[in-house]
Design a protein around this motif. Structure first.
Motif, mmCIF file in Angstrom:
data_model
loop_
_atom_site.group_PDB
_atom_site.id
_atom_site.type_symbol
_atom_site.label_atom_id
_atom_site.label_comp_id
_atom_site.label_asym_id
_atom_site.label_seq_id
_atom_site.Cartn_x
_atom_site.Cartn_y
_atom_site.Cartn_z
ATOM 1 N N LEU A 169 0.789 -1.226 0.000
ATOM 2 C CA LEU A 169 0.000 0.000 0.000
ATOM 3 C C LEU A 169 0.827 1.285 0.000
ATOM 4 O O LEU A 169 0.470 2.257 -0.654
ATOM 5 C CB LEU A 169 -0.937 0.008 1.221
ATOM 6 N N HIS A 170 1.947 1.284 0.745
ATOM 7 C CA HIS A 170 2.641 2.560 0.944
ATOM 8 C C HIS A 170 4.041 2.322 1.488
ATOM 9 O O HIS A 170 4.254 1.415 2.300
ATOM 10 C CB HIS A 170 1.840 3.417 1.946
ATOM 11 N N MET A 171 5.006 3.145 1.044
ATOM 12 C CA MET A 171 6.355 3.080 1.595
ATOM 13 C C MET A 171 6.705 4.412 2.253
ATOM 14 O O MET A 171 6.310 5.477 1.768
ATOM 15 C CB MET A 171 7.387 2.748 0.504
ATOM 16 N N GLU A 172 7.445 4.323 3.348
ATOM 17 C CA GLU A 172 7.850 5.523 4.066
ATOM 18 C C GLU A 172 9.305 5.423 4.488
ATOM 19 O O GLU A 172 9.845 4.324 4.641
ATOM 20 C CB GLU A 172 6.981 5.742 5.312
ATOM 21 N N TYR A 173 9.910 6.590 4.698
ATOM 22 C CA TYR A 173 11.312 6.660 5.103
ATOM 23 C C TYR A 173 11.388 7.093 6.559
ATOM 24 O O TYR A 173 10.765 8.069 6.958
ATOM 25 C CB TYR A 173 12.044 7.668 4.218
ATOM 26 N N TRP A 174 12.163 6.376 7.366
ATOM 27 C CA TRP A 174 12.274 6.662 8.798
ATOM 28 C C TRP A 174 13.748 6.741 9.215
ATOM 29 O O TRP A 174 14.246 5.908 9.947
ATOM 30 C CB TRP A 174 11.607 5.571 9.620
ATOM 31 N N GLY A 175 14.457 7.720 8.731
ATOM 32 C CA GLY A 175 15.836 7.874 9.172
ATOM 33 C C GLY A 175 16.721 6.706 8.786
ATOM 34 O O GLY A 175 17.169 5.936 9.630
ATOM 35 N N ARG A 176 17.004 6.546 7.498
ATOM 36 C CA ARG A 176 17.896 5.527 6.928
ATOM 37 C C ARG A 176 17.246 4.160 6.738
ATOM 38 O O ARG A 176 17.876 3.254 6.232
ATOM 39 C CB ARG A 176 19.179 5.361 7.751
ATOM 40 N N VAL A 177 16.045 3.973 7.174
ATOM 41 C CA VAL A 177 15.363 2.688 6.954
ATOM 42 C C VAL A 177 13.995 2.958 6.327
ATOM 43 O O VAL A 177 13.254 3.815 6.777
ATOM 44 C CB VAL A 177 15.193 1.902 8.271
#
Length: 221
Positions: A169-177
């Protein structure tokens, strides 16, 4: 004013190379002096060459600054992949520079939270982990756009491999991961997968339609 905007404004104020009192900066930005002290600590921790101390004033010398940039998701992926490669190199100077650059980028990214964020400690994962996830970026993005189901072979935090059929459904970026939010057919529920722990991502000959309760807007972290 968002904190990231305020940090940027502070850098612009300090760029003239002159000494600025915290009180003057606070008055100009309409915040408390205590807030400016915290912001200065953040800028210093992010690698901005701020000189000075509380009660005296602050200034920046010999800094190389760039104009504000708006990066696309693909550009951010490319930048992080480049840093991941450099950070694994034998050249210690370049490795330190890559880590410092990553900290600066992390400091100005939009801040978001998910239930698992504290347990996963995203920002402290080594670059090698982040780099592994980039091999799956293209098929994951394609599947999200085409609404195509995927078969994942996924390594859990405890090391166990699991086989899942998902609706990406969706991709997100969380500080290098990077993380992938999906509807898991096996668990009949939403799941968030760390992209760097995906071992295989195989498109299936089956598309999916939006169904109430299984859409991204239905997901509550």
């Amino acid at each position: 004013m968002r904190r990231t905007d305020r940090l940027f404004d502070i850098i612009q104020i300090l760029r003239d190379g002159k000494l600025h009192r915290a009180q003057d900066i606070a008055t100009r930005l309409e915040v408390s002096v205590r807030t400016i002290y915290r912001d200065m600590d953040t800028l210093t921790a992010s690698g901005v060459p701020v000189e000075g101390e509380r009660g005296v004033g602050y200034m920046v010398r010999e800094a190389i600054t760039l104009p504000p940039l708006t990066l696309t998701t693909e550009e951010l992926e490319a930048l992080n992949l480049g840093m991941a490669i450099v950070a694994e190199a034998a050249d210690q100077a370049l490795k330190s520079a890559a880590l410092s650059l990553a900290d600066k980028i992390d400091a100005v990214l939009p801040t978001q939270t998910v239930a698992e964020a504290d347990a996963w400690k995203f920002a402290v994962y080594p670059f090698a982990d982040a780099a592994r996830g980039f091999t799956h970026m293209a098929p994951l993005r394609a599947a999200i756009k085409s609404r195509q189901k995927l078969r994942l072979v996924y390594q859990r935090i405890d090391g166990e491999l699991t086989d899942r059929t998902i609706r990406p459904l969706h991709m997100e970026y969380w500080g290098r991961v990077w993380t992938l939010t999906a509807w898991c057919e096996n668990r009949n529920d939403f799941r968030v997968f760390r992209v760097d722990l995906i071992q295989e991502a195989t498109p299936l000959p089956e598309l999916f339609l939006d169904e109430p309760g299984k859409r991204l807007e239905d997901y509550v972290p």
